[in-house]
Design an enzyme around this catalytic site. Structure first.
Site, PDB file in Angstrom:
ATOM      1  N   GLU A   5       1.384  -1.443   5.297  1.00  0.00           N
ATOM      2  CA  GLU A   5       2.384  -2.224   6.411  1.00  0.00           C
ATOM      3  C   GLU A   5       1.534  -2.508   7.528  1.00  0.00           C
ATOM      4  O   GLU A   5       2.164  -1.868   8.594  1.00  0.00           O
ATOM      5  CB  GLU A   5       3.441  -1.024   6.882  1.00  0.00           C
ATOM      6  N   GLU A 196       7.731   0.902  -1.692  1.00  0.00           N
ATOM      7  CA  GLU A 196       8.618   1.703  -0.976  1.00  0.00           C
ATOM      8  C   GLU A 196      10.069   0.915  -0.958  1.00  0.00           C
ATOM      9  O   GLU A 196      10.136  -0.170  -0.657  1.00  0.00           O
ATOM     10  CB  GLU A 196       8.209   1.788   0.481  1.00  0.00           C
TER      11      GLU A 196
END
Length: 286
Positions: A5, A196
């Site tokens: 991320e 995720e």
């Protein structure tokens, strides 16, 4: 994975100021984004030199964005948001360089240092990877007022607004399938792993000690079904991970948001597998 991320690190930490280091600078955020990507490329190269058999990827988080209406203004805003939120990372990782429309926008408003991207940087970032990690949670409807706003999903609340999680995120499993197909068509990685995917609901143990988190089961089932549909359509998805195994520390939210398959008493450490734990166990054993 070289990074997880990078958008969050760069923009939530350096533009919105919600995460460490708590800064609010466009120039700083874009510099942080670029240097993370540059570090990614250098890490890929170094790891390949150390172990030519290594299977290397990067985990990029995304927001599937669609215009709030068919108006030209909303369409343009959604395109801009997509460049800000998605293309700014996906494009350079896959050898396309930074999006020209976003460079023009940032340069026209003096948001980016003119000497930030140096000779050889784009080639360094675009080191070939073996697989792409995708962190996916929700989608957004974009209008001009929100073309650079990540935090428009709603107010975090318990109980949540119908159709939303307690993070205020819209539950939109079809958008996962749409984004997976887009990755295949626009960037063409050899493999995609959903690194995720999950939802925050605060369901706790009842009088019998059981945690009945039916909303999490519905969320996961719908998203896994969307993923399987994309696979059947030729998208090279090779893995999927739920976020998360345990209710844990969620950045600046602390322990307030519960994403886990296992309920945790944060005062004592006691753990109780939720109904979603048993459901997921059975789903992946099929």
């Amino acid at each position: 994975l070289t990074l997880n991320e990078p958008w969050v690190m760069a923009f939530v930490g350096h533009l919105y100021g919600r995460f460490a280091p708590g800064k609010t600078s466009w120039e700083g955020a874009l510099a942080a984004a670029h240097h993370q990507l540059l570090g990614h490329g250098r890490a890929v190269r170094a790891m390949r030199e150390a172990d030519p058999t290594a299977r290397i990827g990067i985990a990029l988080d995304c927001r599937h964005a669609v215009p709030a209406s068919d108006s030209p203004e909303d369409v343009a805003a959604a395109r801009h948001f997509d460049g800000f939120r998605n293309r700014w990372f996906f494009d350079p990782v896959f050898g396309k360089g930074y999006p020209a429309d976003m460079l023009d926008a940032y340069e026209s408003e003096d948001r980016i240092r003119r000497d930030l991207v140096r000779d050889g940087d784009i080639e360094e970032i675009a080191q070939p990877i073996d697989w792409l990690g995708l962190n996916f949670y929700t989608s957004l409807r974009i209008d001009p007022a929100h073309r650079e706003m990540e935090f428009l999903e709603g107010v975090e609340a318990s109980p949540p607004t119908p159709g939303h999680t307690e993070k205020g995120w819209l539950v939109d499993p079809a958008s996962l399938g749409a984004f997976l197909r887009r990755i295949r068509d626009d960037w063409g990685p050899a493999e995609i792993v959903v690194t995720e995917n999950g939802c925050s609901y605060g369901d706790g143990p009842g009088a019998d000690g059981r945690v009945r988190d039916d909303r999490r089961i519905a969320y996961l089932e719908a998203h896994i079904d969307a993923l399987e549909s994309a696979r059947a359509d030729g998208v090279p998805v090779t893995g999927y991970f739920v976020w998360s195994f345990l209710d844990n520390l969620e950045w600046s939210d602390g322990f307030a948001q519960r994403f886990g398959l296992v309920w945790v008493d944060h005062a004592t450490g006691r753990r109780i597998p939720k109904d979603s734990y048993a459901w997921y166990r059975d789903r992946i054993s099929q």
